[in-house]
Design an enzyme around this catalytic site. Structure first.
Site, PDB file in Angstrom:
ATOM      1  CG  ASP A 157      -4.662 -11.327  12.460  1.00 48.72           C
ATOM      2  OD1 ASP A 157      -5.588 -11.772  13.132  1.00 48.72           O
ATOM      3  OD2 ASP A 157      -3.842 -10.532  12.932  1.00 48.72           O
TER       4      ASP A 157
ATOM      5  CG  ASP B 177       1.354  -8.346   5.178  1.00 52.69           C
ATOM      6  OD1 ASP B 177       0.310  -8.730   4.632  1.00 52.69           O
ATOM      7  OD2 ASP B 177       1.393  -7.376   5.942  1.00 52.69           O
TER       8      ASP B 177
ATOM      9  CB  VAL C 186       4.278  -8.795  14.217  1.00 55.81           C
ATOM     10  CG1 VAL C 186       4.636  -9.777  15.304  1.00 55.81           C
ATOM     11  CG2 VAL C 186       3.105  -9.324  13.402  1.00 55.81           C
TER      12      VAL C 186
ATOM     13  N   GLY D 228       0.739  -4.344   2.676  1.00 54.94           N
ATOM     14  CA  GLY D 228       1.655  -5.082   3.546  1.00 54.94           C
ATOM     15  C   GLY D 228       2.617  -6.034   2.859  1.00 54.94           C
TER      16      GLY D 228
ATOM     17  CE  LYS E  94      -0.347 -11.602  15.072  1.00 54.41           C
ATOM     18  NZ  LYS E  94      -1.006 -10.320  15.428  1.00 54.41           N
TER      19      LYS E  94
ATOM     20  CG  ASP F 249       0.271  -0.693   8.665  1.00 54.08           C
ATOM     21  OD1 ASP F 249      -0.170  -1.846   8.557  1.00 54.08           O
ATOM     22  OD2 ASP F 249      -0.471   0.308   8.746  1.00 54.08           O
TER      23      ASP F 249
ATOM     24  NE  ARG G  82       2.227   0.295   5.101  1.00 55.42           N
ATOM     25  CZ  ARG G  82       1.185  -0.543   5.240  1.00 55.42           C
ATOM     26  NH1 ARG G  82       1.398  -1.840   5.270  1.00 55.42           N
ATOM     27  NH2 ARG G  82      -0.038  -0.077   5.350  1.00 55.42           N
TER      28      ARG G  82
HETATM   29  C1  PRP Z   1      -3.349  -6.736   6.698  1.00 53.85           C
HETATM   30  C2  PRP Z   1      -2.487  -7.743   5.971  1.00 53.85           C
HETATM   31  C3  PRP Z   1      -3.488  -8.669   5.352  1.00 53.85           C
HETATM   32  C4  PRP Z   1      -4.638  -8.625   6.323  1.00 53.85           C
HETATM   33  C5  PRP Z   1      -4.622  -9.882   7.142  1.00 53.85           C
HETATM   34  O1  PRP Z   1      -3.767  -5.761   5.789  1.00 53.85           O
HETATM   35  O2  PRP Z   1      -1.669  -7.149   5.014  1.00 53.85           O
HETATM   36  O3  PRP Z   1      -3.910  -8.194   4.083  1.00 53.85           O
HETATM   37  O4  PRP Z   1      -4.452  -7.494   7.150  1.00 53.85           O
HETATM   38  O5  PRP Z   1      -5.582  -9.842   8.141  1.00 53.85           O
HETATM   39  P1  PRP Z   1      -6.850 -10.799   8.206  1.00 53.85           P
HETATM   40  O6  PRP Z   1      -6.345 -12.207   8.012  1.00 53.85           O
HETATM   41  O7  PRP Z   1      -7.364 -10.575   9.611  1.00 53.85           O
HETATM   42  O8  PRP Z   1      -7.824 -10.388   7.168  1.00 53.85           O
HETATM   43  P2  PRP Z   1      -4.349  -4.322   6.194  1.00 53.85           P
HETATM   44  O9  PRP Z   1      -5.835  -4.323   6.015  1.00 53.85           O
HETATM   45  O10 PRP Z   1      -3.822  -3.944   7.555  1.00 53.85           O
HETATM   46  O11 PRP Z   1      -3.774  -3.392   5.083  1.00 53.85           O
HETATM   47  P3  PRP Z   1      -2.226  -3.156   4.635  1.00 53.85           P
HETATM   48  O12 PRP Z   1      -1.787  -4.416   3.922  1.00 53.85           O
HETATM   49  O13 PRP Z   1      -2.319  -1.983   3.729  1.00 53.85           O
HETATM   50  O14 PRP Z   1      -1.416  -2.897   5.888  1.00 53.85           O
END
Ligand code: PRP
Length: 179
Positions: free
Chosen positions: A102, A99, A152, A43, A130, A158, A164
């Site tokens: 959460d 990115d 988002v 991300g 968030k 993604d 992305r």
């Molecule tokens: C997403 C984002 C963070 C993580 C945040 O990654 O890029 O790394 O989730 O979420 P959290 O605070 O709830 O842990 P994802 O696992 O979707 O992989 P990606 O970066 O390959 O999209």
């Protein structure tokens, strides 16, 4: 692809103005410290690329690939390291670039994982935050924008590996992820 977006939350212009401010702040804080930026794939790839170009100091960078969401819309609570760092971070000032922050489960896990390698300092930078979704005790040292609890996508983020490449951050139509 654009038809799947309910509304634009952050425009390209808003993002680039804020990323420039964040880069300037990091350049001030890490001047003469030769920090290492660590991008958390996938991300962060767009944000990382813009952020390092706005941080006009000597630095190095590396990437880790981590996943916790799979194809779903909420974290599984398990963090998987798909690719580790290629460089030693002992004694280095590291800046972890995400990115989105959460639940905090990913960053909380990564901080613990990387602390064991004895970096001089760890700074957490997240483009989006968030706070209402937090489940793990972690906060970013530098945040781009706080966002509401909406799905988002874009600027690296993604849904099921799509969107992305949108140059802005938008809210996905619920019928897309409810399918
Ligand atoms: C997403 C984002 C963070 C993580 C945040 O990654 O890029 O790394 O989730 O979420 P959290 O605070 O709830 O842990 P994802 O696992 O979707 O992989 P990606 O970066 O390959 O999209």
């Amino acid at each position: 692809m654009k038809d799947d977006i309910l509304k634009v939350l952050l425009t390209q212009e808003q993002i680039s103005a804020r990323v420039a401010e964040m880069g300037a702040e990091l350049a001030k804080d890490f001047c003469d410290k030769n920090p290492m930026f660590i991008g958390v794939l996938k991300g962060s790839f767009v944000f990382m690329s813009d952020l390092v170009r706005c941080t006009e100091i000597k630095c190095s960078l590396d990437f880790m690939s981590v996943s916790s969401y799979g194809r779903g819309t909420s974290t599984t609570g398990e963090v998987k390291i798909n690719k580790d760092l290629g460089q030693d971070i002992a004694g280095r000032h590291i800046i972890i670039v995400e990115d989105i922050l959460d639940s905090g489960i990913t960053l909380n896990y990564l901080v613990g994982y990387l602390k064991n390698r004895q970096p001089e300092s760890i700074t957490l930078v997240a483009l989006l935050d968030k706070p209402s979704r937090r489940r793990a005790p972690v906060n970013a040292n530098l945040t781009g924008f706080q966002v509401p609890d909406e799905f988002v996508v874009g600027y690296g983020l993604d849904f099921a590996e799509s969107y992305r490449n949108l140059p802005y951050i938008g809210v996905l139509k619920p019928e897309i992820y409810a399918m």
